[in-house]
Design a protein around this motif. Sequence first.
Motif, PDB file in Angstrom:
ATOM      1  N   MET A 237       0.839  -1.189   0.000  1.00 11.86           N
ATOM      2  CA  MET A 237       0.000   0.000   0.000  1.00 11.86           C
ATOM      3  C   MET A 237       0.882   1.250   0.000  1.00 11.86           C
ATOM      4  O   MET A 237       1.894   1.300   0.710  1.00 11.86           O
ATOM      5  CB  MET A 237      -0.911   0.026   1.228  1.00 11.86           C
ATOM      6  N   GLN A 238       0.515   2.240  -0.750  1.00 14.05           N
ATOM      7  CA  GLN A 238       1.292   3.464  -0.830  1.00 14.05           C
ATOM      8  C   GLN A 238       0.367   4.669  -0.788  1.00 14.05           C
ATOM      9  O   GLN A 238      -0.805   4.581  -1.133  1.00 14.05           O
ATOM     10  CB  GLN A 238       2.117   3.500  -2.130  1.00 14.05           C
ATOM     11  N   ILE A 239       0.952   5.757  -0.392  1.00 16.82           N
ATOM     12  CA  ILE A 239       0.242   7.029  -0.404  1.00 16.82           C
ATOM     13  C   ILE A 239       0.783   7.848  -1.557  1.00 16.82           C
ATOM     14  O   ILE A 239       1.998   8.084  -1.668  1.00 16.82           O
ATOM     15  CB  ILE A 239       0.433   7.797   0.918  1.00 16.82           C
ATOM     16  N   VAL A 240      -0.080   8.265  -2.443  1.00 23.35           N
ATOM     17  CA  VAL A 240       0.349   9.043  -3.610  1.00 23.35           C
ATOM     18  C   VAL A 240       0.670  10.462  -3.160  1.00 23.35           C
ATOM     19  O   VAL A 240      -0.158  11.136  -2.528  1.00 23.35           O
ATOM     20  CB  VAL A 240      -0.743   9.050  -4.692  1.00 23.35           C
ATOM     21  N   SER A 241       1.888  10.909  -3.439  1.00 23.30           N
ATOM     22  CA  SER A 241       2.320  12.246  -3.033  1.00 23.30           C
ATOM     23  C   SER A 241       1.755  13.278  -3.996  1.00 23.30           C
ATOM     24  O   SER A 241       2.066  13.273  -5.183  1.00 23.30           O
ATOM     25  CB  SER A 241       3.850  12.302  -2.993  1.00 23.30           C
ATOM     26  N   THR A 242       0.933  14.125  -3.488  1.00 22.03           N
ATOM     27  CA  THR A 242       0.336  15.210  -4.274  1.00 22.03           C
ATOM     28  C   THR A 242       0.508  16.505  -3.489  1.00 22.03           C
ATOM     29  O   THR A 242       1.247  16.562  -2.507  1.00 22.03           O
ATOM     30  CB  THR A 242      -1.152  14.941  -4.537  1.00 22.03           C
TER      31      THR A 242
ATOM     32  N   GLY B  14      -4.026   7.330   4.820  1.00 23.49           N
ATOM     33  CA  GLY B  14      -3.360   6.195   5.461  1.00 23.49           C
ATOM     34  C   GLY B  14      -4.236   5.525   6.508  1.00 23.49           C
ATOM     35  O   GLY B  14      -4.271   4.296   6.614  1.00 23.49           O
ATOM     36  N   LEU B  15      -4.958   6.322   7.288  1.00 22.01           N
ATOM     37  CA  LEU B  15      -5.841   5.756   8.316  1.00 22.01           C
ATOM     38  C   LEU B  15      -6.956   4.934   7.675  1.00 22.01           C
ATOM     39  O   LEU B  15      -7.314   3.861   8.170  1.00 22.01           O
ATOM     40  CB  LEU B  15      -6.426   6.886   9.171  1.00 22.01           C
ATOM     41  N   SER B  16      -7.499   5.417   6.574  1.00 20.86           N
ATOM     42  CA  SER B  16      -8.573   4.689   5.887  1.00 20.86           C
ATOM     43  C   SER B  16      -8.080   3.333   5.403  1.00 20.86           C
ATOM     44  O   SER B  16      -8.767   2.313   5.525  1.00 20.86           O
ATOM     45  CB  SER B  16      -9.106   5.510   4.711  1.00 20.86           C
ATOM     46  N   GLN B  17      -6.839   3.309   4.834  1.00 21.70           N
ATOM     47  CA  GLN B  17      -6.268   2.042   4.393  1.00 21.70           C
ATOM     48  C   GLN B  17      -6.072   1.091   5.580  1.00 21.70           C
ATOM     49  O   GLN B  17      -6.338  -0.109   5.477  1.00 21.70           O
ATOM     50  CB  GLN B  17      -4.933   2.284   3.685  1.00 21.70           C
ATOM     51  N   TYR B  18      -5.627   1.621   6.682  1.00 23.01           N
ATOM     52  CA  TYR B  18      -5.403   0.777   7.866  1.00 23.01           C
ATOM     53  C   TYR B  18      -6.710   0.203   8.409  1.00 23.01           C
ATOM     54  O   TYR B  18      -6.788  -0.971   8.773  1.00 23.01           O
ATOM     55  CB  TYR B  18      -4.700   1.599   8.942  1.00 23.01           C
ATOM     56  N   LEU B  19      -7.754   1.022   8.458  1.00 25.73           N
ATOM     57  CA  LEU B  19      -9.039   0.558   8.989  1.00 25.73           C
ATOM     58  C   LEU B  19      -9.658  -0.512   8.098  1.00 25.73           C
ATOM     59  O   LEU B  19     -10.383  -1.385   8.566  1.00 25.73           O
ATOM     60  CB  LEU B  19     -10.011   1.736   9.143  1.00 25.73           C
ATOM     61  N   GLN B  20      -9.365  -0.448   6.791  1.00 21.93           N
ATOM     62  CA  GLN B  20      -9.916  -1.443   5.874  1.00 21.93           C
ATOM     63  C   GLN B  20      -9.239  -2.800   6.046  1.00 21.93           C
ATOM     64  O   GLN B  20      -9.890  -3.848   5.972  1.00 21.93           O
ATOM     65  CB  GLN B  20      -9.770  -0.961   4.429  1.00 21.93           C
ATOM     66  N   ALA B  21      -7.929  -2.803   6.322  1.00 21.02           N
ATOM     67  CA  ALA B  21      -7.199  -4.067   6.467  1.00 21.02           C
ATOM     68  C   ALA B  21      -6.033  -3.866   7.414  1.00 21.02           C
ATOM     69  O   ALA B  21      -4.879  -3.755   6.995  1.00 21.02           O
ATOM     70  CB  ALA B  21      -6.713  -4.561   5.096  1.00 21.02           C
ATOM     71  N   PRO B  22      -6.324  -3.796   8.744  1.00 25.74           N
ATOM     72  CA  PRO B  22      -5.247  -3.491   9.697  1.00 25.74           C
ATOM     73  C   PRO B  22      -4.154  -4.550   9.765  1.00 25.74           C
ATOM     74  O   PRO B  22      -3.005  -4.251  10.087  1.00 25.74           O
ATOM     75  CB  PRO B  22      -6.001  -3.381  11.035  1.00 25.74           C
ATOM     76  N   ASP B  23      -4.480  -5.798   9.442  1.00 24.49           N
ATOM     77  CA  ASP B  23      -3.486  -6.875   9.553  1.00 24.49           C
ATOM     78  C   ASP B  23      -2.539  -6.918   8.350  1.00 24.49           C
ATOM     79  O   ASP B  23      -1.508  -7.605   8.416  1.00 24.49           O
ATOM     80  CB  ASP B  23      -4.198  -8.221   9.689  1.00 24.49           C
ATOM     81  N   THR B  24      -2.878  -6.244   7.279  1.00 25.62           N
ATOM     82  CA  THR B  24      -2.035  -6.299   6.071  1.00 25.62           C
ATOM     83  C   THR B  24      -1.280  -5.006   5.808  1.00 25.62           C
ATOM     84  O   THR B  24      -0.540  -4.911   4.835  1.00 25.62           O
ATOM     85  CB  THR B  24      -2.913  -6.630   4.847  1.00 25.62           C
TER      86      THR B  24
ATOM     87  N   HIS C 211     -21.199   5.745   6.747  1.00 25.49           N
ATOM     88  CA  HIS C 211     -21.585   4.356   7.028  1.00 25.49           C
ATOM     89  C   HIS C 211     -20.718   3.731   8.111  1.00 25.49           C
ATOM     90  O   HIS C 211     -20.999   2.616   8.562  1.00 25.49           O
ATOM     91  CB  HIS C 211     -21.495   3.516   5.748  1.00 25.49           C
ATOM     92  N   GLN C 212     -19.645   4.382   8.542  1.00 26.30           N
ATOM     93  CA  GLN C 212     -18.780   3.844   9.585  1.00 26.30           C
ATOM     94  C   GLN C 212     -19.164   4.446  10.936  1.00 26.30           C
ATOM     95  O   GLN C 212     -19.307   5.656  11.073  1.00 26.30           O
ATOM     96  CB  GLN C 212     -17.306   4.149   9.283  1.00 26.30           C
TER      97      GLN C 212
ATOM     98  N   VAL D 104     -14.573   2.488  15.229  1.00 30.34           N
ATOM     99  CA  VAL D 104     -13.248   2.744  14.649  1.00 30.34           C
ATOM    100  C   VAL D 104     -12.327   3.479  15.607  1.00 30.34           C
ATOM    101  O   VAL D 104     -11.141   3.628  15.318  1.00 30.34           O
ATOM    102  CB  VAL D 104     -13.385   3.567  13.336  1.00 30.34           C
ATOM    103  N   ILE D 105     -12.834   3.966  16.721  1.00 29.91           N
ATOM    104  CA  ILE D 105     -12.018   4.803  17.612  1.00 29.91           C
ATOM    105  C   ILE D 105     -10.813   4.033  18.160  1.00 29.91           C
ATOM    106  O   ILE D 105      -9.700   4.547  18.228  1.00 29.91           O
ATOM    107  CB  ILE D 105     -12.888   5.370  18.758  1.00 29.91           C
TER     108      ILE D 105
END
Length: 354
Positions: free
Chosen positions: A1-6, A17-27, A64-65, A70-71
């Motif tokens: 997973m990467q964060i696109v630098s803009t 980054g937090l959204s990616q982590y919440l979707q799949a914290p183990d990966t 929807h979350q 998620v806290i």
Amino acid sequence: MQIVSTSRTFAEWYQDGLSQYLQAPDTVSVELIEQLNQQAQQLCLLPSDWLSAHQQALTQMPAHQSLTEVIAPAHDFLQRCLRYWEVQSQLGASSTVWVAHQQLNDLHQRLRQETLYRERIEAVLQQREARLFTLANNMPGMLFQCVQQADAQLLMTHISTRSRSILEMEPGEIYSFETVLGRIPEPDRIRLQSVMSHSAQTLSSLNWEGTFITRSGTHKWLQIAAQPSYTVEGETIWDGVIFDSTPRRQAEISRDLQVQQFQNLVLNVPGVIFRCAIQPDWPIEFISEEIAAITHYDVEAFRQQGRRQLSDITDPDDQLMLHMVLTQAFEQDLPFQVEYRILTASCQQRWILE
């Protein structure tokens, strides 16, 4: 997973980054956290800036979350980022990425162990609390805690469910002890308030018993026992229990009534009721007031220590016969009836039917 630098702000990068982590914290790999730290280092951010970005990201969560769901994982993600940032700061720019990753993993494992330990402690505390709750509700009395505030208000901070059977009230209805006082008749209420005032001033045990009127109009006897102490704010707090003493008081009233009825019977019987021990001279254990009218001796002469016995005033010519009748009756456990003569205090001879 990467964060696109803009050209986005650091808060936007963090939210991604937090959204990616919440979707799949183990990966989620360490690279994701490393990229965020690189952005933070380039901007010379501080921990407070991380916290601000974290709070802003939480407010931007999709509808929807659920925030409550998620806290906890979101807080875990922030802790990982900050621990990585801390390691990078300690190791300096000359350290290799591999060493930083290793340090971050070690810190993460330690944090995980601490979290598991806290969870076990909380589970034990919850189990103990459940046992105490069951114990309190199964007791025959109603446990309570009452705080006397600075304005003299009596706030009930705890009431066990026994209030339903004892006071005929739900625990949630009893916010103030005034709710209980309001259903106590005035004489008993004044006495209870006096007892509570003395207990608060001297920190002595509170003991009171009096009547209570339920909503259904039932009159009950309540017994209150409590121990006071001071809170850190200087307020008086009582930990106590309220019992329904109605059955005991009714039994006492019934017993007193029976005693009174027996006393009336003894006083109204036109003769002497007595009880004596099966011993030489048959010492008297109880004798009614009528003995004075028959013997002209004061009744206390037969009751006091070194008391007079009936055998002392029996005519000498009848003593042997009386002794034989009584001995035979007592040995064979049979009822008896005997007539004999006595000598009164005024030296008069009288016939007695016993």
